[in-house]
Design an enzyme around this catalytic site. Structure first.
Site, PDB file in Angstrom:
ATOM      1  N   GLY A 160       0.272   1.555   0.017  1.00 24.10           N
ATOM      2  CA  GLY A 160       0.656   0.345   0.385  1.00 24.10           C
ATOM      3  C   GLY A 160      -0.372  -0.698  -0.331  1.00 24.10           C
ATOM      4  O   GLY A 160      -1.022  -0.240  -1.282  1.00 24.10           O
ATOM      5  N   LYS A 171     -10.630  13.470  16.742  1.00 21.64           N
ATOM      6  CA  LYS A 171     -11.555  14.133  17.805  1.00 21.64           C
ATOM      7  C   LYS A 171     -11.647  15.889  17.365  1.00 21.64           C
ATOM      8  O   LYS A 171     -12.763  16.308  17.535  1.00 21.64           O
ATOM      9  CB  LYS A 171     -10.455  14.147  19.031  1.00 21.64           C
ATOM     10  CG  LYS A 171     -11.259  14.802  20.300  1.00 21.64           C
ATOM     11  CD  LYS A 171     -10.157  14.732  21.170  1.00 21.64           C
ATOM     12  CE  LYS A 171     -10.313  15.915  22.195  1.00 21.64           C
ATOM     13  NZ  LYS A 171      -9.327  15.823  23.439  1.00 21.64           N
ATOM     14  N   ARG A 172     -10.694  16.197  16.726  1.00 20.89           N
ATOM     15  CA  ARG A 172     -10.790  17.642  16.713  1.00 20.89           C
ATOM     16  C   ARG A 172     -11.634  18.031  15.465  1.00 20.89           C
ATOM     17  O   ARG A 172     -12.444  18.941  15.484  1.00 20.89           O
ATOM     18  CB  ARG A 172      -9.373  18.167  15.991  1.00 20.89           C
ATOM     19  CG  ARG A 172      -9.172  19.686  15.950  1.00 20.89           C
ATOM     20  CD  ARG A 172      -7.880  20.131  16.011  1.00 20.89           C
ATOM     21  NE  ARG A 172      -7.644  21.360  15.476  1.00 20.89           N
ATOM     22  CZ  ARG A 172      -6.698  21.940  15.043  1.00 20.89           C
ATOM     23  NH1 ARG A 172      -5.707  21.397  15.327  1.00 20.89           N
ATOM     24  NH2 ARG A 172      -6.706  23.142  14.587  1.00 20.89           N
ATOM     25  N   TYR A 229       5.489  -5.052  16.421  1.00 16.57           N
ATOM     26  CA  TYR A 229       4.199  -5.135  15.560  1.00 16.57           C
ATOM     27  C   TYR A 229       2.921  -5.236  16.583  1.00 16.57           C
ATOM     28  O   TYR A 229       2.135  -4.884  16.614  1.00 16.57           O
ATOM     29  CB  TYR A 229       4.420  -6.166  14.393  1.00 16.57           C
ATOM     30  CG  TYR A 229       3.204  -6.211  13.418  1.00 16.57           C
ATOM     31  CD1 TYR A 229       3.136  -4.838  12.619  1.00 16.57           C
ATOM     32  CD2 TYR A 229       2.179  -7.073  13.493  1.00 16.57           C
ATOM     33  CE1 TYR A 229       1.913  -4.934  11.848  1.00 16.57           C
ATOM     34  CE2 TYR A 229       1.129  -7.199  12.364  1.00 16.57           C
ATOM     35  CZ  TYR A 229       1.037  -6.072  11.579  1.00 16.57           C
ATOM     36  OH  TYR A 229       0.054  -6.213  10.818  1.00 16.57           O
ATOM     37  N   THR A 266      -3.933 -11.280   4.346  1.00 17.49           N
ATOM     38  CA  THR A 266      -4.532 -10.895   3.006  1.00 17.49           C
ATOM     39  C   THR A 266      -3.836 -10.760   2.009  1.00 17.49           C
ATOM     40  O   THR A 266      -2.569 -10.420   2.330  1.00 17.49           O
ATOM     41  CB  THR A 266      -5.441  -9.912   3.471  1.00 17.49           C
ATOM     42  OG1 THR A 266      -6.401  -9.769   4.357  1.00 17.49           O
ATOM     43  CG2 THR A 266      -6.189  -9.151   2.108  1.00 17.49           C
TER      44      THR A 266
HETATM   45  P1  NAD Z   1       2.096  -2.368   3.296  1.00 17.12           P
HETATM   46  O1  NAD Z   1       3.303  -2.505   3.854  1.00 17.12           O
HETATM   47  O2  NAD Z   1       1.961  -2.676   1.814  1.00 17.12           O
HETATM   48  O3  NAD Z   1       1.294  -0.746   3.453  1.00 17.12           O
HETATM   49  C1  NAD Z   1       1.540  -0.189   4.724  1.00 17.12           C
HETATM   50  C2  NAD Z   1       1.717   1.320   4.214  1.00 17.12           C
HETATM   51  O4  NAD Z   1       1.863   2.154   5.332  1.00 17.12           O
HETATM   52  C3  NAD Z   1       2.906   1.430   3.312  1.00 17.12           C
HETATM   53  O5  NAD Z   1       2.464   2.120   2.053  1.00 17.12           O
HETATM   54  C4  NAD Z   1       3.938   2.306   3.909  1.00 17.12           C
HETATM   55  O6  NAD Z   1       4.699   3.063   3.196  1.00 17.12           O
HETATM   56  C5  NAD Z   1       3.060   3.100   5.107  1.00 17.12           C
HETATM   57  N1  NAD Z   1       3.652   3.669   6.257  1.00 17.12           N
HETATM   58  C6  NAD Z   1       4.417   2.736   6.961  1.00 17.12           C
HETATM   59  N2  NAD Z   1       4.789   3.608   7.965  1.00 17.12           N
HETATM   60  C7  NAD Z   1       4.339   4.656   7.899  1.00 17.12           C
HETATM   61  C8  NAD Z   1       4.335   5.984   8.475  1.00 17.12           C
HETATM   62  N3  NAD Z   1       5.262   5.996   9.640  1.00 17.12           N
HETATM   63  N4  NAD Z   1       3.803   7.125   7.872  1.00 17.12           N
HETATM   64  C9  NAD Z   1       3.161   7.002   6.897  1.00 17.12           C
HETATM   65  N5  NAD Z   1       3.160   6.044   6.289  1.00 17.12           N
HETATM   66  C10 NAD Z   1       3.670   4.710   6.507  1.00 17.12           C
HETATM   67  O7  NAD Z   1       1.056  -3.252   4.116  1.00 17.12           O
HETATM   68  P2  NAD Z   1      -0.415  -3.887   3.874  1.00 17.12           P
HETATM   69  O8  NAD Z   1      -0.532  -5.212   3.891  1.00 17.12           O
HETATM   70  O9  NAD Z   1      -1.219  -2.841   2.812  1.00 17.12           O
HETATM   71  O10 NAD Z   1      -0.990  -3.486   5.220  1.00 17.12           O
HETATM   72  C11 NAD Z   1      -1.733  -2.228   5.559  1.00 17.12           C
HETATM   73  C12 NAD Z   1      -2.298  -2.144   6.943  1.00 17.12           C
HETATM   74  O11 NAD Z   1      -3.051  -3.206   7.458  1.00 17.12           O
HETATM   75  C13 NAD Z   1      -1.400  -2.190   8.091  1.00 17.12           C
HETATM   76  O12 NAD Z   1      -1.574  -1.234   8.938  1.00 17.12           O
HETATM   77  C14 NAD Z   1      -1.274  -3.729   8.638  1.00 17.12           C
HETATM   78  O13 NAD Z   1      -0.818  -3.922   9.803  1.00 17.12           O
HETATM   79  C15 NAD Z   1      -2.754  -4.085   8.347  1.00 17.12           C
HETATM   80  N6  NAD Z   1      -2.783  -5.556   8.168  1.00 17.12           N
HETATM   81  C16 NAD Z   1      -2.527  -6.086   7.094  1.00 17.12           C
HETATM   82  C17 NAD Z   1      -2.524  -7.416   6.891  1.00 17.12           C
HETATM   83  C18 NAD Z   1      -2.327  -8.246   5.725  1.00 17.12           C
HETATM   84  O14 NAD Z   1      -2.610  -9.420   5.637  1.00 17.12           O
HETATM   85  N7  NAD Z   1      -2.265  -7.293   4.358  1.00 17.12           N
HETATM   86  C19 NAD Z   1      -2.993  -8.229   8.114  1.00 17.12           C
HETATM   87  C20 NAD Z   1      -3.226  -7.692   9.129  1.00 17.12           C
HETATM   88  C21 NAD Z   1      -3.315  -6.270   9.336  1.00 17.12           C
END
Ligand code: NAD
Ligand code: UDP
Length: 313
Positions: free
Chosen positions: A12, A105-106, A145, A175
């Site tokens: 991602g 944990k494991r 979410y 971000t």
């Molecule tokens: P993104 O959507 O680009 O990346 C998320 C990634 O997780 C993707 O590559 C997607 O394919 C993968 N994914 C989704 N469901 C999955 C599953 N069930 N199994 C395996 N992979 C899975 O979003 P991002 O902006 O890169 O966000 C990354 C993390 O940071 C997320 O957990 C998001 O909640 C958190 N976050 C991001 C922001 C932001 O502003 N970018 C803010 C707060 C939190």
């Protein structure tokens, strides 16, 4: 010392930058992703590196590997994507956390949770400190979410208290940066794509709602510092840029920086859209010795340059 590190959600936006940086720092990186919102394109340049491995896997299913650290980022982050299949979004946060915590944990690995400012919901306290419990609608459209991430935090704390798992929690605030998906639906990529293509800029509501935007490089610095803090410090800790802007100000800044002829149009505000958001980063400053360096104008210039080059607009 070289570490073996698992990054879930590594294909991602944030995950791909994280994999790249961890490799540059001399680590071995295993990227796990189901490509829901991630793309091969984000990591294709890493595939030649013998210390990088890509595994297609869904975190809602158990996974076994031997590593030293786990960054748990797997979860769609854009409202459009996380509301596409809300049940799956909750499963990803909750079952993903259970599977990764069970693994940690494991194998006795340290594990970091990418939590979010969304745990504060539509915040009544402003700016938000880590001690604020939030104002979340548990039955609204964003709950899949917000509540999923809140439950993941609860799981992290319980695995720590009950099973002594070595955990870290960061709460990430909005971000942005290169490698955001052009159709991601989040505000920065939407406005930049619209401005570059001369399309109308879609401001939801009257644009008076605020967000505080952090550039990706700053965010990753904070995240990696947090992972490597002494074991006693588990967080949660806010990581974000405290400079707050209205969405209308963001639209105007993007138009100015792209010299775009695009016009601003107003569309309905999505339900439960938080009115204001700004991190208090005192804890990150104290415990991580961290604060963001890239301010909005510079970060937007870099992001616009990426979108220009990548999509040849
Ligand atoms: P993104 O959507 O680009 O990346 C998320 C990634 O997780 C993707 O590559 C997607 O394919 C993968 N994914 C989704 N469901 C999955 C599953 N069930 N199994 C395996 N992979 C899975 O979003 P991002 O902006 O890169 O966000 C990354 C993390 O940071 C997320 O957990 C998001 O909640 C958190 N976050 C991001 C922001 C932001 O502003 N970018 C803010 C707060 C939190
Ligand atoms: N937003 C907007 N136009 C868009 C996309 C988003 O005005 O094309 C607004 C949205 O309503 C919210 C803010 O920008 O108030 C940030 O939205 P985003 O989806 O990026 O993140 P989040 O709401 O999760 O902070």
């Amino acid at each position: 010392m070289k570490k073996k590190i698992l990054v879930t959600g590594g294909a991602g936006f944030l995950g791909s930058h994280l994999c790249e940086r961890l490799l540059k720092e001399g680590n071995e990186v295993i990227c796990l992703d189901n490509y829901f919102t991630g793309q091969k394109q984000n990591i294709v340049h890493l595939l030649d590196n013998p210390y990088f491995e890509m595994i297609r896997h869904d975190v809602t299913m158990p996974f076994m590997i031997e590593v030293d650290q786990i960054y748990n980022l797997a979860c769609p982050a854009s409202p459009i994507h996380y509301q596409y299949n809300p049940i799956k979004t909750i499963k990803t946060s909750v079952m993903g956390a259970i599977n990764m915590l069970g693994l940690a944990k494991r194998i006795r690995a340290r594990i970091l949770q990418a939590s979010t400012s969304e745990v504060y919901g539509d915040p009544i306290e402003h700016p938000q400190t880590e001690t604020y419990w939030g104002n979340v609608n548990p039955i609204g459209l964003r709950a899949c979410y917000d509540e999923g991430k809140r439950c993941a935090e609860a799981l992290f704390m319980n695995y720590h208290r009950q099973n002594d798992v070595d955990i870290k929690i960061i709460r990430i605030f909005n971000t942005y940066g290169p490698r955001m998906h052009p159709n991601d639906g989040r505000v920065v990529s939407n406005f930049i794509m619209q401005a570059l293509q001369g399309e109308d800029i879609t401001v939801y509501g009257d644009g008076s709602q605020t967000r505080s935007f952090c550039y990706v490089d700053d965010l990753l610095e904070g995240m990696i510092r947090m992972m490597n803090t002494p074991q006693e410090f588990i967080g949660p800790v806010n990581v974000g840029n405290p400079n707050e802007f209205t969405i209308l100000e963001l639209a105007q800044e993007v138009i100015a920086l792209t010299n775009s002829k695009s016009k601003i149009i107003y569309q309905p505000l999505p339900s439960d859209d938080p009115l204001q958001r700004k991190p208090d980063i005192s804890l990150a400053q104290k415990e991580l010795g961290w604060e963001p360096k890239v301010q909005l104008k510079e970060g937007l210039e870099r992001t616009i340059a990426y979108f220009n080059l990548r999509f040849k607009i």
